[in-house]
Enzyme design. Sequence first.
Site, PDB file in Angstrom:
ATOM      1  N   ASN A 144     -38.389  42.650  -4.500  1.00  0.00           N
ATOM      2  CA  ASN A 144     -38.328  42.729  -3.039  1.00  0.00           C
ATOM      3  C   ASN A 144     -37.781  44.076  -2.585  1.00  0.00           C
ATOM      4  OD1 ASN A 144     -39.310  40.173  -2.168  1.00  0.00           O
ATOM      5  ND2 ASN A 144     -37.439  39.225  -2.953  1.00  0.00           N
ATOM      6  N   HIS A 165     -42.690  32.911  -4.829  1.00  0.00           N
ATOM      7  CA  HIS A 165     -42.848  31.466  -4.955  1.00  0.00           C
ATOM      8  C   HIS A 165     -42.636  30.723  -3.642  1.00  0.00           C
ATOM      9  CE1 HIS A 165     -38.623  32.380  -6.626  1.00  0.00           C
ATOM     10  NE2 HIS A 165     -38.487  32.086  -5.361  1.00  0.00           N
ATOM     11  N   ARG A 261     -25.787  25.816  15.796  1.00  0.00           N
ATOM     12  CA  ARG A 261     -26.826  24.795  16.029  1.00  0.00           C
ATOM     13  C   ARG A 261     -27.754  24.658  14.832  1.00  0.00           C
ATOM     14  NH1 ARG A 261     -32.186  24.441  18.153  1.00  0.00           N
ATOM     15  NH2 ARG A 261     -32.352  26.705  18.368  1.00  0.00           N
TER      16      ARG A 261
END
Length: 427
Positions: A144, A165, A261
């Site tokens: 990455n 994946h 939240r």
Amino acid sequence: MKKIVFVGAGSVVFTQGLLADLAAFPELRGMRIALHDIDPERLQVAEAVARRITGESATVTAHLDRREALDGADFVINMVQVGGYDATVTDFEIPARYGLRQTIADTIGAGGVFRALRTFPLLDALAADIGAVCPDALLLNYTNPMAMNVWYLSGKVRNVVGLCHSVYWTMRGLAELVEVPYEEISYVAAGVNHQAWVLRFERDGENLYPRLDSAAERDPELRRRVRIDMYRRLGHYPTETSEHSAEYVPWLMHHDSELDRLRIPVGEYLRVSEDNLAEYKRTRDLVRQGGELDLAGTDEYAPQIIHSIVTGTPRVVYGNVVNDGLISNLPQGCVVEVPCVVDATGVRPTAIGALPPQCAALNRTYASVNELTVRAALEGDPRHVRHALMIDPNTAASLTLDDIWRMADDLTRAHGDLLPEALRAQG
């Protein structure tokens, strides 16, 4: 038999899973495995693990010299993390001083941009070595930021596919949520890496999205997942975890109420990295003591691709490839994630057409960050590093322009010689 080279084999736990997958195919018996890493200890551990996993089914060699390892390769698996844990800490700590919150920081954002910039010099050297000793090899990239790295490599090597994946495990998770066996579902996903979208989700022609709606209605805690929240607003489920997905949009990370939240774990990848270091040390000690290793496979795509090409067995996998008309409402030349057919002829991406406009709009912002980062390196222009951060959704929503500039300067100084020489100047 075919030669498979692992670049960054010192990522021992990941190497271990890939080797277990390869060794599970009897048709690959006799394969040649070449391991490369620049860390002698990690390479030694990887070699011991590889020999234990493959046994009589493969020839294993270990190489500190990359070009020596690559000589005559048919497949190259890249999983290098340039700078390791220390660089990851830098990618989190410096932005945090400016109030920029990140969760994983490996794809876009401040962490993703600078992870790409310190990876590009390695990719230049890897591409040069491949061109010299194995120009027809298929490069399978796991490193990455996936999309930026594949974009950067696309003009430098003949054959490259990026593998992740996220689609596979997303669909596994969705099958569990709707209580349908994974083997019975069919699906299509497309978009960009870590922000693709589930476009079709069915069993025997039945659309399974209504079942997901019902599950979310029954379970208020399920509605506290970023991915469910995005799905309910955008109409399509994103193919990366909630902690990943949270930092690719401008609406969440700088609001304390949204962090609460949606239970967003700020700094999550630092904890993951610490766990990875501990797991490596555990594996190293087990190898030294002759203990039992976990030899379970991981269902990763690279071994499946190699098996399909060697045997002609057709498969569909998800790959990150250059957008050559594959997704019509994303920019030509950017890197997209789409289903790919694999057989003896190689990897063939599937044309998807247009994404839903709201999904494409988010993907285009992501692709713009990618483009500016790649351009910064290709053109040697440090201003484009700052431009990429100005466009990045989370960074732009969280920081002033002056702080973006100052943060980029601080990250540039901190990463120093790991960056391309032309990009070490302050902005």
